[in-house]
Design a protein around this motif. Structure first.
Motif, short mmCIF file in Angstrom:
data_model
loop_
_atom_site.label_atom_id
_atom_site.label_comp_id
_atom_site.label_asym_id
_atom_site.label_seq_id
_atom_site.Cartn_x
_atom_site.Cartn_y
_atom_site.Cartn_z
N ARG A 12 32.36 22.02 26.80
CA ARG A 12 32.53 22.91 27.95
C ARG A 12 33.30 22.22 29.06
NH1 ARG A 12 27.01 23.93 27.81
NH2 ARG A 12 26.82 23.22 29.95
N THR A 13 33.04 20.92 29.17
CA THR A 13 33.72 20.18 30.23
C THR A 13 35.23 20.25 30.03
OG1 THR A 13 31.86 18.68 30.07
CG2 THR A 13 33.71 18.00 31.45
N ILE A 14 35.65 19.98 28.80
CA ILE A 14 37.08 19.99 28.52
C ILE A 14 37.63 21.40 28.70
CG2 ILE A 14 38.84 19.55 26.75
CD1 ILE A 14 37.54 16.98 27.71
N ALA A 16 36.56 23.68 30.64
CA ALA A 16 36.62 23.99 32.08
C ALA A 16 37.81 23.30 32.73
CB ALA A 16 35.33 23.55 32.76
N MET A 17 38.05 22.07 32.34
CA MET A 17 39.18 21.35 32.92
C MET A 17 40.51 21.97 32.50
SD MET A 17 38.06 17.47 32.38
CE MET A 17 37.29 16.57 33.69
N HIS A 20 40.98 25.18 34.40
CA HIS A 20 41.37 24.93 35.79
C HIS A 20 42.84 24.56 35.90
CE1 HIS A 20 40.72 23.55 39.95
NE2 HIS A 20 41.62 22.65 39.64
N THR A 21 43.23 23.58 35.13
CA THR A 21 44.59 23.08 35.20
C THR A 21 45.59 24.17 34.81
OG1 THR A 21 43.70 20.97 34.50
CG2 THR A 21 46.08 21.19 34.47
#
Lengths: 121, 162, 777
Positions: A12-14, A16-17, A20-21
């Motif tokens: 999820r972290t990846i 989300a990043m 965003h980007t």
């Protein structure tokens, strides 16, 4: 024309990043948490580029790429492999399956965008 | 159940007030005037009863519902040791924030908004423990003595055995 | 909160899920299930943790996780055998990873050599097997650079950056001048969706470029194979200080999928030969009966541009929209040459070659045509395919929960307003209200279900705790967990971790005996702690049970008397003694042990559990074990209560604890010597608590008009509350007293009634325990 990016990663972290980007850079972002979900999404959605992780449950990135190419409908769809490996291994596997290029994690936003621009019209 | 919001004139006045001055909400208990810093006051409302809390000291009058949260009401007269107030509709609850909590103080009436000079604040004379415990200082305004309430002190020691 | 903080929050959430997963997987692996799926899941979890750690620059964690991951990789492909030793090493490693995650989250630093032993062991294991293996790369040689790179995440739209900026590779060898590149793509290049045009675009960003397409290989149309590659290109690129490395980097992704020769202009490989056989010349020469594709290409190109097939690409060119989903290989190559001609489409091309029987040439357009409608649709309905869950901010859910709570209360208020006259007169209204009540109930259940989570997330932290406790105490302890999929409100789960930790510590420290003593008692060497969760009505029961020695009542009572918790003249029952371990200020550890000590005792458990509206009960059997039961509410937000009056004021009693109610006049009270009363119900004597008296409220009604509310507290202990009046049942939203005040004995919280007044929630369990306390004092 807004480019649509399908991001496939079980982290999820990846996701989300990436989201965003990419959305900051004006892309429309679709998300899937494994290759199977990614494949399902591709059946219903048209996207301009795919970014996929390799290590994923259910269907890993290599299988996912193979399956995408095997549909015959996405032969010119650029697929970028997310990889933390500096060893040639994963990249070669990914390329052999039909991957277009790769992005080395951790990615910085500019590099990410430039790699995408490199493979998309 | 009328609630008087002070927010508007509050901001005007504090803008007008200089660095060294202090704005107080002044209220009365009997003949005596007390004050609290205006910035701590959230709301002033008429007394409309409170649900008594068991196992608390007599100056805890109970709790009220303030827009969905439960706020305790302290009877300032009782806190000063002068016995419980017999509140009527004309009595007033001043709702204030103390730290991150909101509390209400039951007083007889709100009299004024005062601007005083910080330099004019005197120490509370030693002698009466209740005074030194509950007051931060004393200031004179229009020849009246105004006791500055120490809110933290007022709200502590509410429990029976505390 | 910055974006970076958001990502970190996501990351730590994810880590805790992954750590849970690791615990689960290893529980199974330890039990002998050593299949590939489990290993893969473990590998992925560590890999994901490492990936995020890299992104945030948690380099110590990355270093450790990398070594661990490499070992796992070796285990996965069989280079390292998964022995019991490796399994327990991995379990330790999981704990170390968890510590790294915690340290990163709290901003603490772990010692620099934290986990160094385990890491060395990974390396040794990996080396041990790969020593003879030439290809096995030594683990410590990993050269991943994990630097925090998230610096400009908050910067807006970095996508506008021109390509040139991003690809200005540092000139490895600063050479001046002009390069000639011969580029012959293979079929594989197209198969991987690489595109010569994009490469040219990138090259063009490096300097001034001229491209010549070599179409000499293009066969007559009858031999034309749509997937074959016939085109190659020659590129002249000139820019000051352009290095070969910079050019090579452009071809990074197609390395191996093309032939590429790069030479400085004028140097040997290309000298003289390069532009002689220009395709335009060839095309002109190949004038035959049959339309030839290369001439066709040349022709159209000429018509379009009126020039030769030489393209200057000063800047990236957008493709024509019609081409969005591109057709296959060979035409793609040819098509690249057309990209500058927006007017040209495959339809046009097909028309142009109409005379020829050229089905093959038209074929590549088919997938494109099929794909087009899909591209055109893009409606919202399709977007959700494959997505089974969404993530919602808890605040948003809570807002809904609160509003539903208020709705429930409004609804029950409305229902109460309906008196018999109204009911008779407005039947439609009554029916409507009934439907409303039902729907509201359903809505409430659904909303609460959103907040519910399996207790697994807390349970999964306990195996590690038990391992640590076992190694510290030198005892052998096995942990069994049951019912970990039982769901409970998220807030309750969050509050559960500390009490459970204390309870399990208590069991390991005081309950389970050391192996020798167990053997002497005729038990197995290994003690068992069983952790279970189950739903019982509106409650969740969490039970920590051990097969240890049981509570030493003599010692507990002595300690309690010494500490003044129990007065000398009082003789508590066994059950009351057991319950004493939760009394404030009581700690059974005579010498505060390393484990249970820490200056806080089991009273913390009680206060934590009370805070979330639960209760604790303990039962012990000498020599056989101890069972501690936590009873927790399913949800914290809404409570079914009975509204009563005491001393003229409204109080509510949780419905879940009420057994029955009766009028005092019909109740069977008995006096006891202390002056108090007991109630006789069906042969059982029950302690009576007069709420008015207890709360110091004035008598409002005569004793015979009062009511008894018989309540059951933890462990089936009953208590009879005497109240002035019973108003009725309703649902209330629990409000905290502590938010603006402090805890009040005998009161579990407050609630706001329909008329806006506050009613207090009676803490039945609390009343009982303070009662013992007061008697004892």
């Amino acid at each position: 024309m807004t480019l649509r990016v399908l991001t496939v990663d079980d982290s999820r972290t990846i996701l989300a990043m990436l989201h965003h980007t990419l959305s900051n850079a004006g892309f429309e972002v679709l998300q899937a948490e494994d290759g199977k979900q990614g494949l399902d999404l591709l059946k219903a959605e048209s996207v301009d580029v795919v970014i996929t992780d390799i290590n994923m449950p259910v269907m890993d990135g290599i299988e996912f790429i193979k399956n995408v190419r095997a549909t015959g409908q996405h032969n010119s769809l650029p697929i970028l492999i997310l990889t933390t490996e500096t060893s040639q291994d994963k990249r070669d596997q990914g390329k052999a399956a039909g991957g277009t290029g790769w992005i080395v994690k951790p990615f910085d936003p500019e590099k990410l965008i430039s790699v995408i621009q490199r493979v998309v019209h | 159940m009328e609630a008087l919001s002070l927010r508007d004139d509050m901001s005007d006045k504090s803008a007008a007030a200089g660095q060294n001055s202090l704005q107080l909400i002044a209220f009365s208990i009997g003949e005596q005037t007390y004050g609290v810093e205006i910035t701590t006051v959230r709301e002033i409302r008429a007394w409309n009863g409170a649900t008594p809390l068991p196992n608390t000291r007599e100056f805890v009058r109970g709790v009220i519902n303030l827009r969905g949260t439960i706020v305790p009401i302290f009877d300032l007269r009782a806190r000063f040791g002068d016995g419980q107030t017999a509140p009527t509709k004309n009595h007033v609850v001043v709702v204030m924030s103390v730290g991150d909590k909101w509390v209400g103080i039951l007083v007889d009436a709100v009299s004024d908004i005062l601007t005083v000079n910080r330099d004019d604040i005197h120490n509370v004379p030693e002698g009466n423990a209740i005074d030194t415990e509950l007051l931060n200082g004393i200031v004179t305004h229009d020849n009246r003595m105004v006791g500055l309430i120490d809110l933290h002190a007022v709200v502590t020691g509410a429990k029976m055995d505390g | 909160m910055s974006d970076l903080d958001d990502f970190k929050a996501t990351y730590f959430d994810e880590c805790s899920e992954l750590l849970t997963e690791l615990e689960e997987q290893f529980a199974a692996i330890e039990a002998g299930e050593r299949d590939a799926d489990r290993l893969n899941a473990v590998f992925r979890a560590i890999h994901s943790i490492k990936g995020g750690a890299g992104a945030f620059g948690f380099s110590a964690m990355v270093g450790f996780a990398h070594a661990y991951e490499t070992l796992l990789d070796y285990v996965r492909d069989g280079r390292v055998e998964l022995t019991d030793e490796v399994v327990s090493l991995c379990i330790r490693a999981n704990d170390i990873v968890a510590d790294h995650v915690n340290a990163a989250q709290s901003g603490d630093d772990l010692p620099a050599d934290y986990g160094a032993d385990e890491k060395a062991r990974f390396d040794a294991l990996a080396r041990g097997d790969s020593a003879e293996d030439e290809e096995g790369e030594p683990i410590e040689d990993f050269d991943i650079e994990f630097t925090p790179v998230m610096v400009n995440l908050d910067a807006p739209a970095s996508g506008e950056a021109p390509v040139a900026d991003a690809f200005e590779a540092p000139p490895m060898q600063a050479e001046t001048g002009s390069w000639e590149i011969r580029f012959t793509p293979h079929r594989a290049l197209y198969a991987r969706a690489n595109d010569p045009l994009l490469l040219f675009r990138e090259l063009a960003a490096l300097g001034r470029m001229q491209v010549v397409a070599r179409l000499g290989e293009v066969p007559p149309l009858s031999d034309f194979e749509p997937f074959a590659v016939y085109c190659s290109w020659e590129i002249t690129l000139s820019a000051p200080e352009l290095s070969e490395a910079a050019i090579r980097e452009v071809f990074e992704f197609v390395d191996g999928d093309c032939d590429i020769v790069i030479a400085q202009a004028g140097s040997a490989p290309f000298a003289g030969a390069s532009f002689e056989d220009s395709p335009a010349v060839e095309a002109a020469a190949a004038a035959q009966d049959e339309p030839d594709l290369s001439s066709l290409l040349a022709l159209t190109e000429d018509e379009m541009n009126g020039g030769p097939l030489v393209a200057d690409l000063p800047e990236p060119v957008a493709p024509p929209e019609d081409f969005a989903p591109e057709p296959e290989a060979a035409p793609a190559g040819a098509q690249d040459a057309f990209e500058e001609a927006p007017a040209l489409s495959f339809t046009a091309l097909a028309e142009a070659i109409q005379p020829a029987p050229a089905p093959q040439a038209a074929k590549p357009a088919m997938p494109a045509a099929k794909a087009l409608p899909a591209a055109g649709e893009g409606d919202e309905g399709h977007r959700s395919v494959g997505v089974q869950s969404i993530r919602v901010d808890l605040d948003k859910v809570d807002r809904v929960v609160n509003m539903v709570g208020e709705l429930v209360i409004t609804q029950s208020m409305l229902t109460q307003q309906m008196d018999e006259t109204l009911r008779a007169r407005y039947t439609e209204l009554v029916r409507g209200l009934e439907v409303l009540a039902q729907t509201t109930r359903g809505l409430q259940d659904s909303v609460m279900a959103i907040r519910a989570q399996p207790v697994k997330s807390v349970f999964s932290r306990m195996p590690r705790l038990v391992r640590e406790l076992a190694s510290k105490t030198g005892k052998k302890i096995k942990l069994e967990t049951i019912g970990e999929n039982t769901e409970i409100d998220k807030t309750v789960i969050e509050q559960l971790s500390d009490p459970l930790t204390h309870m399990i510590r208590n069991s390991a420290d005081h309950g389970i005996e050391d192996p020798a003593r167990r053997l002497a008692a005729g038990k197995g060497e290994t003690g068992t702690i069983r952790l279970s969760a189950e739903q019982a009505g509106g409650n969740i029961l969490i039970i920590v049970e051990d097969d240890g020695a049981g509570i030493n009542r003599e010692r507990v009572l002595k300690l309690a008397r010494d500490k003044g918790i129990v007065a000398p003249e009082i003789t508590p029952t066994d059950e009351q003694i057991d319950q004493l371990i939760f009394a404030p200020g009581f700690s059974t550890a005579e010498a505060v042990s390393d484990i249970s000590g820490r200056g806080v005792g089991m009273d913390v458990v009680l206060s934590n559990i009370k805070k979330i509206g639960g209760s604790v009960h303990v039962r012990s059997w000498t020599g056989k074990g101890t069972r501690m039961t936590l009873r927790l509410p399913l949800t914290l937000a809404v409570l079914d209560v009975m509204l009563v009056k005491v001393g003229g004021g409204p109080y509510v009693v949780p419905l879940s604890s009420i057994v029955e109610t009766m009028q005092c006049s019909r109740a069977n009270f008995e006096r006891v010597p202390s002056g108090g009363r007991v109630l006789q119900v069906r042969g059982e004597y029950v302690q009576v608590i007069d709420l008015g008296q207890r709360f110091g409220l004035p008598n409002a009604v005569a004793a015979e008009e009062q009511f008894v509310v018989l309540c059951e507290t933890e462990g089936s202990q009953k208590v009879a509350l005497v109240v002035d009046d019973i108003i009725g049942q309703q649902q209330v939203v629990i409000k905290s007293l502590e938010e603006n005040f402090e805890r009040v004995d005998g009161i579990a919280g407050g609630t706001i009634l329909g008329d806006g007044n506050v009613a207090l929630i009676v803490d039945v369990q609390g009343l009982r325990s303070t009662h013992i306390h007061q008697n004892a004092a």
